[in-house]
Scaffold this active site. Structure first.
Site, PDB file in Angstrom:
ATOM      1  N   SER A 162     -59.639   3.382   2.530  1.00 20.06           N
ATOM      2  CA  SER A 162     -60.156   4.597   1.876  1.00 20.06           C
ATOM      3  C   SER A 162     -61.374   5.092   2.641  1.00 20.06           C
ATOM      4  O   SER A 162     -62.049   4.310   3.330  1.00 20.06           O
ATOM      5  CB  SER A 162     -60.569   4.245   0.447  1.00 20.06           C
ATOM      6  OG  SER A 162     -61.318   5.294  -0.138  1.00 20.06           O
ATOM      7  N   TYR A 218     -65.370  -0.954  -5.711  1.00 22.74           N
ATOM      8  CA  TYR A 218     -64.175  -0.328  -5.118  1.00 22.74           C
ATOM      9  C   TYR A 218     -64.406  -0.102  -3.621  1.00 22.74           C
ATOM     10  O   TYR A 218     -63.587  -0.489  -2.782  1.00 22.74           O
ATOM     11  CB  TYR A 218     -63.840   0.989  -5.820  1.00 22.74           C
ATOM     12  CG  TYR A 218     -62.669   1.675  -5.160  1.00 22.74           C
ATOM     13  CD1 TYR A 218     -61.384   1.143  -5.273  1.00 22.74           C
ATOM     14  CD2 TYR A 218     -62.834   2.827  -4.390  1.00 22.74           C
ATOM     15  CE1 TYR A 218     -60.299   1.744  -4.637  1.00 22.74           C
ATOM     16  CE2 TYR A 218     -61.757   3.435  -3.761  1.00 22.74           C
ATOM     17  CZ  TYR A 218     -60.494   2.889  -3.880  1.00 22.74           C
ATOM     18  OH  TYR A 218     -59.425   3.476  -3.243  1.00 22.74           O
TER      19      TYR A 218
HETATM   20  P1  NDP Z   1     -51.721   5.218  -8.176  1.00 24.18           P
HETATM   21  O1  NDP Z   1     -52.503   4.747  -9.353  1.00 24.18           O
HETATM   22  O2  NDP Z   1     -50.889   6.433  -8.327  1.00 24.18           O
HETATM   23  O3  NDP Z   1     -50.795   4.023  -7.631  1.00 24.18           O
HETATM   24  C1  NDP Z   1     -51.310   2.710  -7.535  1.00 24.18           C
HETATM   25  C2  NDP Z   1     -50.170   1.739  -7.301  1.00 24.18           C
HETATM   26  O4  NDP Z   1     -50.736   0.405  -7.200  1.00 24.18           O
HETATM   27  C3  NDP Z   1     -49.176   1.716  -8.453  1.00 24.18           C
HETATM   28  O5  NDP Z   1     -47.855   1.663  -7.950  1.00 24.18           O
HETATM   29  C4  NDP Z   1     -49.496   0.427  -9.187  1.00 24.18           C
HETATM   30  O6  NDP Z   1     -48.320  -0.139  -9.751  1.00 24.18           O
HETATM   31  C5  NDP Z   1     -50.003  -0.464  -8.041  1.00 24.18           C
HETATM   32  N1  NDP Z   1     -50.820  -1.547  -8.556  1.00 24.18           N
HETATM   33  C6  NDP Z   1     -52.062  -1.485  -9.093  1.00 24.18           C
HETATM   34  N2  NDP Z   1     -52.438  -2.698  -9.526  1.00 24.18           N
HETATM   35  C7  NDP Z   1     -51.406  -3.550  -9.257  1.00 24.18           C
HETATM   36  C8  NDP Z   1     -51.185  -4.927  -9.478  1.00 24.18           C
HETATM   37  N3  NDP Z   1     -52.103  -5.728 -10.070  1.00 24.18           N
HETATM   38  N4  NDP Z   1     -50.010  -5.476  -9.081  1.00 24.18           N
HETATM   39  C9  NDP Z   1     -49.070  -4.711  -8.498  1.00 24.18           C
HETATM   40  N5  NDP Z   1     -49.218  -3.399  -8.243  1.00 24.18           N
HETATM   41  C10 NDP Z   1     -50.374  -2.829  -8.622  1.00 24.18           C
HETATM   42  O7  NDP Z   1     -52.799   5.425  -7.010  1.00 24.18           O
HETATM   43  P2  NDP Z   1     -52.666   5.827  -5.467  1.00 24.18           P
HETATM   44  O8  NDP Z   1     -51.273   6.068  -5.087  1.00 24.18           O
HETATM   45  O9  NDP Z   1     -53.661   6.874  -5.203  1.00 24.18           O
HETATM   46  O10 NDP Z   1     -53.208   4.494  -4.797  1.00 24.18           O
HETATM   47  C11 NDP Z   1     -52.531   3.784  -3.788  1.00 24.18           C
HETATM   48  C12 NDP Z   1     -53.563   3.188  -2.844  1.00 24.18           C
HETATM   49  O11 NDP Z   1     -54.255   4.249  -2.207  1.00 24.18           O
HETATM   50  C13 NDP Z   1     -54.622   2.333  -3.531  1.00 24.18           C
HETATM   51  O12 NDP Z   1     -54.866   1.200  -2.736  1.00 24.18           O
HETATM   52  C14 NDP Z   1     -55.837   3.245  -3.563  1.00 24.18           C
HETATM   53  O13 NDP Z   1     -57.031   2.516  -3.564  1.00 24.18           O
HETATM   54  C15 NDP Z   1     -55.642   3.981  -2.254  1.00 24.18           C
HETATM   55  N6  NDP Z   1     -56.349   5.237  -2.103  1.00 24.18           N
HETATM   56  C16 NDP Z   1     -56.173   6.247  -3.011  1.00 24.18           C
HETATM   57  C17 NDP Z   1     -56.852   7.434  -2.836  1.00 24.18           C
HETATM   58  C18 NDP Z   1     -56.781   8.550  -3.826  1.00 24.18           C
HETATM   59  O14 NDP Z   1     -57.648   9.446  -3.770  1.00 24.18           O
HETATM   60  N7  NDP Z   1     -55.791   8.586  -4.684  1.00 24.18           N
HETATM   61  C19 NDP Z   1     -57.695   7.656  -1.644  1.00 24.18           C
HETATM   62  C20 NDP Z   1     -57.808   6.526  -0.776  1.00 24.18           C
HETATM   63  C21 NDP Z   1     -57.135   5.379  -0.986  1.00 24.18           C
HETATM   64  P3  NDP Z   1     -48.207  -0.738 -11.239  1.00 24.18           P
HETATM   65  O15 NDP Z   1     -49.251  -0.086 -12.069  1.00 24.18           O
HETATM   66  O16 NDP Z   1     -46.800  -0.430 -11.642  1.00 24.18           O
HETATM   67  O17 NDP Z   1     -48.432  -2.205 -11.028  1.00 24.18           O
HETATM   68  C1  8X3 Z   2     -60.154   6.865  -3.199  1.00 24.26           C
HETATM   69  C2  8X3 Z   2     -61.035   7.928  -2.656  1.00 24.26           C
HETATM   70  O1  8X3 Z   2     -63.297   9.012  -2.849  1.00 24.26           O
HETATM   71  O2  8X3 Z   2     -62.129   8.476  -4.918  1.00 24.26           O
HETATM   72  O3  8X3 Z   2     -60.174   5.768  -2.363  1.00 24.26           O
HETATM   73  O4  8X3 Z   2     -63.119   6.730  -3.579  1.00 24.26           O
HETATM   74  S1  8X3 Z   2     -62.467   8.021  -3.537  1.00 24.26           S
END
Ligand code: NDP
Ligand code: 8X3
Length: 250
Positions: free
Chosen positions: A136, A149
């Protein structure tokens, strides 16, 4: 180029979009996450010949091991691991944070990620495969409420560079993908289900989409075998950097 990709956290957001993107390009996809019904929906949508669903919690070492050991023969030759599963919990300052939320982020974003990576390394080395870790912008740019985070994502970025160094000579490629604001379920999860807070954050900001990141992941994974993308940082045009904060007397 196609192959088999294992995507953690494919029940929502970036992971679900990546599952669709890779499958549409002819890849076999192993889709993981805790929500079995979402995984089943993905299999129903894309087809059981192209997607294999594995429901497990990233915090459960034994479940990870069992799921990988039980992969059907035609999904065993994993070429690409996309370490995407992860979450942020809470937006408050450290001194007002809940320790159990900090632990859940560490257990998922760090411990779960290294556990599945360690489990798959022998296969990825044998296949001269690739590891794409979702970090991120929070790994590099601190912000108020980012505390643990951001710390977990700094780990992911640095672990990616360390893996790349250790895997020198194996042919395994490693990339740290570092997105800024992407509209997914991320903020609903972070705020404990507050859809209005999520809408307020993304509203009018024209944020990146899960499909934008899925496209980037597919691009990285399909570069020629001699080329390693070390890290990619992406932001929506609407997001940029601000200055330091200063406390002033009176
Ligand atoms: P979502 O919440 O839409 O998706 C998160 C995914 O992670 C879900 O499929 C969830 O599945 C899975 N997950 C969370 N906890 C667990 C667990 N304990 N075991 C198994 N699976 C898990 O968020 P995003 O798609 O945005 O996030 C995906 C990645 O991208 C993350 O690592 C996030 O930190 C990163 N990210 C996101 C950004 C944003 O702005 N959205 C920016 C930068 C990075 P389930 O709940 O079914 O287990
Ligand atoms: C997710 C992006 O800016 O919300 O990793 O931390 S931010």
């Amino acid at each position: 180029m196609t192959g088999t990709v294992l995507i953690t956290g494919a029940t929502a957001g970036i992971g679900a979009a990546a599952a669709r993107r890779f499958a549409s390009a002819g890849w076999k996809v192993i889709a993981t996450g805790r929500r079995q019904e979402r995984l089943e929906r993905l299999v129903g949508e894309i087809g059981a010949d192209k997607v294999h669903a594995c429901a497990f919690d990233m915090r459960d070492d034994a479940a990870i091991d069992a799921a990988i050991s039980a992969l059907p023969q035609n999904f065993r030759d994993i070429d690409v691991l996309i370490n995407n599963a992860g979450l942020a919990l809470g937006t408050g300052p450290a001194q007002e944070s809940d320790l159990s939320q900090w632990r859940q982020m560490i257990d998922t974003n760090i411990t779960g990620l290294v556990t599945i990576t360690h489990r798959l390394l022998p296969i990825l080395i044998a296949r001269k495969g690739a590891i794409l870790n979702i970090s991120s912008t929070a790994a590099t740019y601190p912000y108020r409420g980012g505390n643990t985070y951001g710390g977990t994502k700094a780990f992911v970025s640095q672990f990616s560079l360390g893996l790349r160094s250790d895997l020198h000579g194996t042919g395994v490629r490693v990339t740290s993908i570092e997105p800024g604001m992407v509209e997914t379920e991320f903020t609903v999860v972070r705020t404990g289900g507050d859809q209005a807070a999520s809408d307020a954050l993304y509203g009018g900001a024209d944020p990146m989409t899960a499909e934008d990141i899925a496209e980037t992941l597919h691009w990285v994974a399909t570069q020629p075998a001699h080329l390693n993308v070390n890290r990619i940082e992406l932001m929506p045009v609407s997001q940029s950097f601000a200055g330091f904060q200063v406390v002033r007397a009176n």
